[in-house]
Structure formats: structure tokens, C-alpha cells
Design a protein around this motif. Structure first.
Motif, PDB file in Angstrom:
ATOM      1  N   ILE A   1       0.859  -1.181   0.000  1.00 32.26           N
ATOM      2  CA  ILE A   1       0.000   0.000   0.000  1.00 32.26           C
ATOM      3  C   ILE A   1       0.893   1.228   0.000  1.00 32.26           C
ATOM      4  N   THR A   2       0.701   2.108  -0.982  1.00 34.33           N
ATOM      5  CA  THR A   2       1.506   3.319  -1.106  1.00 34.33           C
ATOM      6  C   THR A   2       0.591   4.535  -1.120  1.00 34.33           C
ATOM      7  N   GLY A   3       1.187   5.706  -0.892  1.00 32.86           N
ATOM      8  CA  GLY A   3       0.417   6.938  -0.889  1.00 32.86           C
ATOM      9  C   GLY A   3      -0.350   7.178   0.395  1.00 32.86           C
ATOM     10  N   GLY A   4      -0.172   6.334   1.374  1.00 30.17           N
ATOM     11  CA  GLY A   4      -0.891   6.429   2.629  1.00 30.17           C
ATOM     12  C   GLY A   4      -0.775   5.111   3.366  1.00 30.17           C
ATOM     13  N   ALA A   5      -1.633   4.915   4.354  1.00 24.34           N
ATOM     14  CA  ALA A   5      -1.595   3.682   5.149  1.00 24.34           C
ATOM     15  C   ALA A   5      -2.962   3.028   5.127  1.00 24.34           C
ATOM     16  N   GLY A   6      -2.964   1.707   5.271  1.00 22.21           N
ATOM     17  CA  GLY A   6      -4.232   0.998   5.288  1.00 22.21           C
ATOM     18  C   GLY A   6      -4.045  -0.460   5.632  1.00 22.21           C
ATOM     19  N   THR A   7      -5.153  -1.119   5.895  1.00 21.46           N
ATOM     20  CA  THR A   7      -5.140  -2.547   6.197  1.00 21.46           C
ATOM     21  C   THR A   7      -6.156  -3.257   5.315  1.00 21.46           C
ATOM     22  N   LEU A   8      -5.833  -4.499   4.984  1.00 21.99           N
ATOM     23  CA  LEU A   8      -6.681  -5.288   4.093  1.00 21.99           C
ATOM     24  C   LEU A   8      -7.417  -6.346   4.900  1.00 21.99           C
ATOM     25  N   ALA A   9      -8.682  -6.586   4.528  1.00 21.08           N
ATOM     26  CA  ALA A   9      -9.475  -7.618   5.199  1.00 21.08           C
ATOM     27  C   ALA A   9     -10.250  -8.401   4.144  1.00 21.08           C
ATOM     28  N   TYR A  10     -10.447  -9.697   4.422  1.00 16.39           N
ATOM     29  CA  TYR A  10     -11.161 -10.577   3.500  1.00 16.39           C
ATOM     30  C   TYR A  10     -12.456 -11.058   4.158  1.00 16.39           C
ATOM     31  N   THR A  11     -13.525 -11.090   3.370  1.00 16.41           N
ATOM     32  CA  THR A  11     -14.754 -11.742   3.804  1.00 16.41           C
ATOM     33  C   THR A  11     -15.115 -12.778   2.742  1.00 16.41           C
ATOM     34  N   ALA A  12     -16.235 -13.438   2.928  1.00 16.54           N
ATOM     35  CA  ALA A  12     -16.644 -14.465   1.967  1.00 16.54           C
ATOM     36  C   ALA A  12     -17.037 -13.871   0.626  1.00 16.54           C
ATOM     37  N   THR A  13     -17.301 -12.550   0.582  1.00 14.39           N
ATOM     38  CA  THR A  13     -17.758 -11.924  -0.668  1.00 14.39           C
ATOM     39  C   THR A  13     -16.990 -10.645  -0.997  1.00 14.39           C
ATOM     40  N   GLN A  14     -16.016 -10.267  -0.192  1.00 14.41           N
ATOM     41  CA  GLN A  14     -15.355  -8.973  -0.397  1.00 14.41           C
ATOM     42  C   GLN A  14     -13.873  -9.028  -0.032  1.00 14.41           C
ATOM     43  N   VAL A  15     -13.125  -8.123  -0.689  1.00 16.98           N
ATOM     44  CA  VAL A  15     -11.797  -7.741  -0.215  1.00 16.98           C
ATOM     45  C   VAL A  15     -11.908  -6.264   0.092  1.00 16.98           C
ATOM     46  N   ARG A  16     -11.674  -5.884   1.353  1.00 16.08           N
ATOM     47  CA  ARG A  16     -11.925  -4.528   1.799  1.00 16.08           C
ATOM     48  C   ARG A  16     -10.628  -3.885   2.280  1.00 16.08           C
ATOM     49  N   LEU A  17     -10.487  -2.606   1.942  1.00 12.12           N
ATOM     50  CA  LEU A  17      -9.319  -1.847   2.357  1.00 12.12           C
ATOM     51  C   LEU A  17      -9.777  -0.732   3.282  1.00 12.12           C
ATOM     52  N   THR A  18      -9.185  -0.666   4.453  1.00 10.94           N
ATOM     53  CA  THR A  18      -9.443   0.443   5.376  1.00 10.94           C
ATOM     54  C   THR A  18      -8.265   1.392   5.325  1.00 10.94           C
ATOM     55  N   VAL A  19      -8.533   2.623   4.835  1.00  7.84           N
ATOM     56  CA  VAL A  19      -7.497   3.649   4.732  1.00  7.84           C
ATOM     57  C   VAL A  19      -7.508   4.454   6.022  1.00  7.84           C
ATOM     58  N   THR A  20      -6.331   4.599   6.627  1.00  4.44           N
ATOM     59  CA  THR A  20      -6.240   5.304   7.916  1.00  4.44           C
ATOM     60  C   THR A  20      -5.455   6.603   7.789  1.00  4.44           C
TER      61      THR A  20
END
Length: 334
Positions: free
Chosen positions: A315-334
Motif C-alpha cells: 500500500i503506497t500513498g498512505g496507510a491501510g489494512t486489508l481484510a477478507y470476507t466471503a464476498t469482499q476484499v476490503r481496504l481500510t485507509v487510515t
């Protein structure tokens, strides 16, 4: 005055009387036609190209030349062979083709490593071979091919404006690059290897439809820029559509918006919303540039089923964390 040349056996009175105005008057029945009047008449026709063909053949006949044959129905292999006395790169110049006329539905086309531009044509080919290191630029119409191949590597399809390119799948490791800006790419079959893709602007990448699949193999790249480009799945038959990510997926924000991979309505099936079973299997490398993105949680991938995980995440240009669910890949930008 200069002497006549190359007019043996021809009626010079007929030659001297060959003009746009004469064609418009005698063939189209226009009264006292002008060039502008002829142009306005042609533009108003439902198939203006047919008037152009008729004018070409009327002129050729008066000059003792055979009419252009546009009535071929038997399929054959057509080779792009640039005519040395013109631009040498337009798909819509019949002189650039080995048959003296354009390919038709069902033909096998060889681009023979030449750079080609297609601004208007729509057809479905049985096969399309690029050659090595060349470009096919489609800015209008739709070029479709049941099978796509390349003699060597480095071939590129550039899709812009209202251009469309459709393939029936791909299996060879040919290194074909698809670049889409404000146009559309469709995979109507199964891609197991050999294609990398770039999408930006208002591009649409339909990577899989019902009963179709797309594999981004190791060493290949899928690069998406901005929230206006659309990438993923479309179809209405309820079939299974899958995307397997084993190469490098790069997702770059533009104007504060991240791209997504998801189901979307492309318009291929009219106003009908997508109806299919979409699956994304994650692997390989994920690069995300979140420059300009406000803090929050964003769906990078959304499908009926999401499996696996990326081997490497940057992850570049900032910070974030990745999470997986059964139907999604989600990115939380902090």
C-alpha cells in the motif's frame, strides 16, 4: 495543353463528364446538385457507406475498371498488407488487405505484425493473429474474434473512445496487452494465460461472463486506475463467472476514488442487471496506491464468492489494512 495518357479505348467525353455532380444527378436523381447538396444527401441516408461504394463503382466503371466486389460470402484468410501509395495502417482502407476488400464475418485475419487502426468496423472473426510487437487501435465499432493468437510477443490492443474488442478466450502465453481508455473489452470465453490489461478513464473490462473464466497468470498484470473505470463480470444467464488472480493486480486511486472489481451492467444485454455466479480467487501480488483517498473502508473486490488471499500486499500513498470476507476484499485507509 498536356496530351491524354492511359486513355486508350476509353471515351474521353465520358471521362470528362465523370464528376460528383453527374453521379448525383444521373444515379441519385438529385436536381442541379452541388457538392454540398450531395454531401447532405449522403449524410441523411441510413447507410451512407453504400452511397460511397456506389459512387466508387460508378467512377471505376466509367474509367474501364472493374467494380469493387463487396459480395463475397465464402470465408477465407485475409492478410493486412499495407498499400504503399496511401497511409498503410487503416482497417477501413480496402487496399490495405490482401483480397482488395475488407474482412467479413467468419474470416481468419492475419495482421502480420503491422500497426492497424480500426475506427468504424464491426465484425466477428473466426480467428485473429497479431504477429509480433504490433498494435491494433480500435476507436469505434467492435472487432470480435473467436480465437486470438500472436506469432511472437509484444502485441497490444488499444481501445479508446467508443471502440470495443471481444474475444472468445485465450490460452497461449503470447504476452498480449489490452489497454482500454473509454472503450470496452469483453472476454466471452475462457482465458487461461497470455493477457495483461490496463484500464483507465471510463474503460470497461468484462473479464468473464456466464460460464466464462479469466486467469491473470503469474508474470501478467492487471492495472486499474480511478473510480470511473469498471472491471469484473457481466451476464444474464445465471452461469458461473470466475476470475483467478495469480499475477500482479495494481489499483490506483484517481481524484480520490479507488477502482473496484465487481459485477456491473455493461449494456451488452441491454437494461438487464447482471445475473450470474461470480467468483474471485485471490493470489499473487496486490499493489494499492491510496494517494488522495479519504480515510474510510472501501471495497476493492466484490463478488458472490471470494476465496484465497494475496501473497504480497503493498500500500503506497498512505496507510491501510486489508481484510477478507466471503464476498469482499476490503481496504481500510487510515
Amino acid at each position: 495543353a498536356n496530351a491524354n495518357r492511359n486513355v486508350d479505348g476509353l471515351d474521353t467525353a465520358v471521362l470528362n463528364d465523370t464528376s460528383v455532380q453527374r453521379f448525383a444527378e444521373t444515379v441519385l436523381g438529385l436536381s442541379n446538385p452541388t457538392i454540398r447538396g450531395f454531401s447532405e444527401h449522403v449524410i441523411a441516408q441510413p447507410a451512407p457507406w453504400e452511397v460511397g461504394r456506389a459512387f466508387l463503382n460508378w467512377t471505376r466503371t466509367r474509367f474501364g475498371l472493374a467494380p469493387v466486389d463487396s459480395s463475397r460470402t465464402a470465408n477465407q484468410t485475409v492478410v493486412f498488407s499495407p498499400w504503399p501509395h496511401a497511409e498503410g495502417f487503416r482497417w477501413d482502407n480496402r487496399r490495405n488487405w490482401s483480397t482488395g476488400y475488407f474482412p467479413i464475418d467468419g474470416d481468419r485475419v492475419e495482421l502480420a505484425s503491422h500497426d492497424v487502426r480500426s475506427p468504424v468496423h464491426t465484425l466477428r472473426l473466426a480467428a485473429l493473429n497479431f504477429g509480433t510487437g504490433n498494435r491494433l487501435h480500435i476507436s469505434g465499432g467492435c472487432i470480435g474474434a473467436d480465437t486470438v493468437s500472436a506469432t511472437g510477443s509484444g502485441a497490444t490492443v488499444e481501445i479508446t473512445r467508443a471502440g470495443q474488442f471481444r474475444i472468445g478466450g485465450h490460452a497461449a502465453a503470447s504476452g498480449l496487452q489490452i489497454s482500454v481508455t473509454d472503450g470496452r473489452f469483453f472476454n466471452m470465453g475462457t482465458v487461461t494465460a497470455g493477457i495483461s490489461a490496463i484500464a483507465a478513464g471510463f474503460a470497461e473490462l468484462v473479464l468473464a461472463t456466464g460460464a466464462g473464466a479469466f486467469t491473470l497468470a503469474a508474470g501478467e498484470t492487471l492495472t486499474l486506475t480511478g473510480g470511473t473505470c469498471r472491471c469484473g463480470f457481466d451476464g444474464t444467464d445465471g452461469g458461473a463467472a470466475s476470475l483467478t488472480l495469480s499475477g500482479t493486480l495494481t489499483m490506483t486511486a484517481a481524484a480520490g476514488a479507488l477502482p473496484q472489481i465487481r459485477e456491473f451492467r455493461s449494456g451488452m444485454w441491454g437494461e438487464t442487471a447482471p445475473n450470474l455466479a461470480s467468483t474471485v480467487t485471490c493470489g499473487g501480488t496486490l499493489n494499492v496506491d491510496v494517494t488522495g483517498v479519504a480515510p474510510g473502508t472501501y471495497d476493492l473486490i466484490r463478488a458472490d464468492a471470494v476465496a484465497g488471499s494475496f501473497d504480497t500486499v503493498a500500500i503506497t500513498g498512505g496507510a491501510g489494512t486489508l481484510a477478507y470476507t466471503a464476498t469482499q476484499v476490503r481496504l481500510t485507509v487510515t
